[in-house]
Design an enzyme around this catalytic site. Structure first.
Site, short mmCIF file in Angstrom:
data_model
loop_
_atom_site.label_atom_id
_atom_site.label_comp_id
_atom_site.label_asym_id
_atom_site.label_seq_id
_atom_site.Cartn_x
_atom_site.Cartn_y
_atom_site.Cartn_z
N ASP A 178 -6.24 8.67 10.11
CA ASP A 178 -4.86 8.42 10.51
C ASP A 178 -4.48 9.04 11.84
O ASP A 178 -4.84 10.17 12.14
CB ASP A 178 -3.91 8.92 9.41
CG ASP A 178 -3.95 8.01 8.20
OD1 ASP A 178 -3.73 6.80 8.38
OD2 ASP A 178 -4.24 8.49 7.09
N GLU B 174 0.86 -1.18 0.00
CA GLU B 174 0.00 0.00 0.00
C GLU B 174 0.90 1.23 0.00
O GLU B 174 1.75 1.36 0.88
CB GLU B 174 -0.79 0.03 1.31
CG GLU B 174 -2.28 -0.13 1.20
CD GLU B 174 -2.94 0.09 2.55
OE1 GLU B 174 -3.06 1.24 2.97
OE2 GLU B 174 -3.31 -0.91 3.18
N TYR C 19 -10.66 -5.20 3.65
CA TYR C 19 -9.82 -4.60 4.68
C TYR C 19 -10.64 -4.52 5.96
O TYR C 19 -11.51 -3.67 6.10
CB TYR C 19 -9.41 -3.19 4.22
CG TYR C 19 -8.32 -2.51 5.01
CD1 TYR C 19 -8.32 -2.50 6.41
CD2 TYR C 19 -7.29 -1.86 4.35
CE1 TYR C 19 -7.33 -1.86 7.11
CE2 TYR C 19 -6.28 -1.21 5.05
CZ TYR C 19 -6.31 -1.22 6.42
OH TYR C 19 -5.32 -0.57 7.13
#
Ligand SMILES: Cc1ncc(COP(=O)(O)O)c(C=O)c1O
Lengths: 395, 278
Positions: B79, B68, B191
């Site tokens: 994040d 990735e 994911y």
């Protein structure tokens, strides 16, 4: 003067996906999708529920100090040649319109069984309002605030602390409102099962833009009745409010959207998302956004922390697109002049945010706002919070 | 690693770029899984340093099954501090989405590449143009964490048409019926977000991580990788008891932020590999 009719859906419910035209939506990490849906369902049923409505109305009346008055500004009107009325949100508890939204969201949080509120704040007014409601309802409260804003709004940081809230300074990015929102969303991603994100404006993922507008429409609904009394059954020719995320403007406009009044939102020159932004997606919504050619969000720069935001609520982007509202800008210097003007002519010291709306009236009176017009301006907050900063700037 | 590249995948190979064939992410991961291998997909921030492409090569050679590459965004709400800082540094160096993607065409690795970025960069570029750029640079897939199922349609159509796989995320809060719909829409792999929270290293593997993997494995045959909060070889091994593999980002990016280069990155990926192979 331009008179426009609005479609029946203007300022009604957004589409099922939370769209106003092509704006809005729910662009959030998967962890938050369920919480947004839960909130939407909770708001839908609460808003249709008489018991909720009456509890909300009671709190607004007995706690928040509503209705706020409309004040006719005689000396200012003489000076400008237009008849200026102020909707006095500065007189609401905690000193700004932010309390209307927060009381409603705190009630919803209780309905959903959430024990903790997180919020972002720029000027600190939404943080103070959230801390206040959290104290009232006995909820835990964490407020994220850009480090720059912590500096320039020190008084509000102190107030939040007194109210028992924790203020967390945010050091990333521009260290202002945009980054406080990022941090509040990150907190929410991690705490969504116990926490309600008490968003402070008509922005973010669906249902926030719609819900916050509905919680703020009390400003416009009251003002319309009050204006009719003052104006002998008439509506104002112009209805103005400052636009950061756009909640005081949306609440105000909602009361007048089906009248002939021209609706004008005033953005800060350094944070004019409708004036200078292009469509983009940030903070869970598609709206107008200040961004570079690659889509990186630009930093807004305004004297007023509450308007220092590179985006704008999606419904404003839509109202601009369909032409029902117009968006203009005011710059830092004329805002300081307007703050002084209102203080000296009327004995009302406005917050820097609504001073933007006053500044535009002062500039446009006799021109884009023809002499003799009637003008309603929502005075979204009082100037106490800005006194130290303004003292330095004018000193 | 060429053993896992199917002939079918080869046919979709783009003219440009020397990377593994576009559209090959799921094929590659499935083939490796079916051979009994646990899958390792590290994350690195694009354009973090002048020699970031060497880091990509080193990581690919150290036992990764896919990679990735983060395209930094100014407001990365999924994040935590480590990747936020990496994004800010890369942007300060002048990183651009087009620049990163075009540099990737020169890295010439045999494992499939995915980019991870936020939707505004895709939207601003234009869905079809963004997808085309990925294909031209030999990037197989895209991960866009702020495009949940209800909003992914416009991008996913453009991506499907171009042959770019769109990885979908599932979270511990995702309802069961949604889980199936997400898996159906997912390309490349599914994911599974290992915990409620943003990316970042954690001292212990969250109990939600293995539960997430089990819930996904119960509803899909697509490769299920768990990421967010998987930071050490031990944690990676534990979660692979239930998952097909892991995504590891912050633990690797921190080493790069601390000044590590290709060798340090490769050494850490080697440790992760040894962990999940153990
Ligand atoms: C007094 C005041 N007015 C206006 C604003 C801008 O917010 P909005 O555009 O949502 O009304 C703020 C925000 O902090 C504020 O404190």
């Amino acid at each position: 003067m331009e008179v426009r009719s609005s479609s029946p859906t203007t300022m009604g419910e957004p589409s099922p996906s939370g769209r106003f035209g092509s704006f809005g939506g729910r662009f959030v990490p998967e962890s938050l999708v369920g919480a947004c849906k839960e909130l939407e369902a909770a708001f839908r049923s609460a808003w249709a529920d008489d018991a909720f409505q009456s509890e909300y109305a009671t709190l607004l009346r007995e706690y928040a100090g509503r209705p706020t008055p409309v004040t006719e500004c005689r000396r200012l009107s003489d000076r400008l040649g237009v008849r200026v009325l102020l909707k006095r949100e500065d007189l609401a508890h905690t000193g700004s319109h932010k309390i209307n939204n927060v009381v409603g969201q705190a009630l919803l949080a209780r309905t959903m069984g959430k024990r903790r509120l997180v919020a972002e704040t720029g000027a600190g007014q939404h943080g103070v309002a959230t801390a206040t409601a959290a104290a009232l309802f006995g909820l835990e409260c964490v407020v994220y605030m850009g480090a720059v804003d912590v500096q320039r709004q020190a008084l509000n940081v102190f107030r939040m602390n007194l109210l028992g809230a924790e203020v967390r300074p945010v050091d990333s990015g521009s260290r202002t409102l945009k980054d406080a929102i990022n941090e509040a969303m990150r907190d929410w991603v991690a705490s969504v099962e116990t926490t309600h994100y008490c968003l402070g404006s008509v922005m973010g993922p669906h249902p926030y833009p719609w819900m916050v507008r509905e919680l703020q429409r009390v400003i416009g609904d009251e003002a319309r009745r009050q204006c009719r009394e003052v104006l002998g059954g008439d509506d104002p020719d112009f209805v103005l409010a400052c636009v950061g995320g756009g909640s005081n403007a949306a609440g105000t406009f909602a009361g007048f959207v089906d009248t002939r009044a021209a609706l004008i939102g005033v953005e800060a020159a350094g944070g004019a998302a409708i004036g200078h932004g292009v469509p983009g997606v940030v903070h869970g919504m598609r709206s107008h956004l200040l961004q570079d050619e690659y889509g990186q969000v630009l930093e807004a720069h305004s004297i007023s922390a509450g308007l220092d935001y590179p985006g704008v609520g999606p419904e404003h982007a839509y109202l601009a697109e369909v032409g029902r509202a117009r968006y203009v800008e005011a710059g830092d210097d004329e805002v300081l002049d307007a703050l002084r003007l209102l203080s000296e002519t009327e004995g009302i010291i406005p917050a820097l945010e609504p001073a933007h709306a006053v500044a535009y009236v002062a500039r446009a009176a006799g021109d884009e706002i023809p002499t003799g017009s009637t003008v309603l301006v929502t005075l979204s907050g009082r100037g106490d919070k800005d006194a130290a900063e303004v003292m330095e700037l004018l000193g | 690693m060429s053993r896992v590249l199917s002939d079918a995948a080869d046919e979709t190979s783009p003219s440009g770029g020397g990377n593994a064939p576009v559209g090959s992410l799921e094929a590659t991961l499935r083939a490796a899984r079916d051979e009994g291998r646990k899958l390792l997909v590290p994350y690195v921030t694009g354009a973090l340093t002048p020699h970031w492409c060497d880091v990509v090569r080193a990581v690919a050679a150290a036992g990764a099954d896919g990679l990735e590459v983060g395209i930094p965004f100014s407001d990365p709400i999924m994040d935590g501090p480590t990747i936020q800082e990496a994004s800010a540094r890369a942007l300060a160096r002048g990183a651009t989405p087009a620049g990163i993607v075009s540099e990737l065409s020169g890295v010439d690795v045999e494992i499939p590449l995915a980019v991870m970025t936020y939707y505004n960069l895709v939207f601003r570029s234009g869905h079809r143009r963004f997808a085309r750029r990925l294909v031209e640079s030999g990037v197989a897939a895209a991960i866009v964490p702020d495009l949940p199922l209800d909003e992914v349609g416009e991008w996913a159509r453009a991506a499907d048409d171009a042959g770019v796989e769109t990885v979908m995320l599932a979270a511990p809060t995702t309802a069961d019926d949604q889980l199936e719909a997400i898996c159906r829409r997912a390309r490349g792999f599914v994911y599974g977000v290992g915990l409620l929270g943003v990316t970042g290293e954690r001292d212990e593997l969250a109990t939600s991580a293995r539960r997430m993997a089990r819930r996904l494995k119960a509803v899909t045959d697509k490769p299920v990788l768990i990421g967010v909060g998987v930071s050490t070889p031990d944690q990676a091994r534990d979660v692979c008891e239930d998952a097909d593999g892991v995504v590891v980002g912050s633990a690797l990016v921190r080493r790069l932020l601390e000044g590590g280069g290709p060798d340090e990155a490769a050494a850490f990926v080697g440790e992760l590999r040894a962990g999940i192979d153990a």
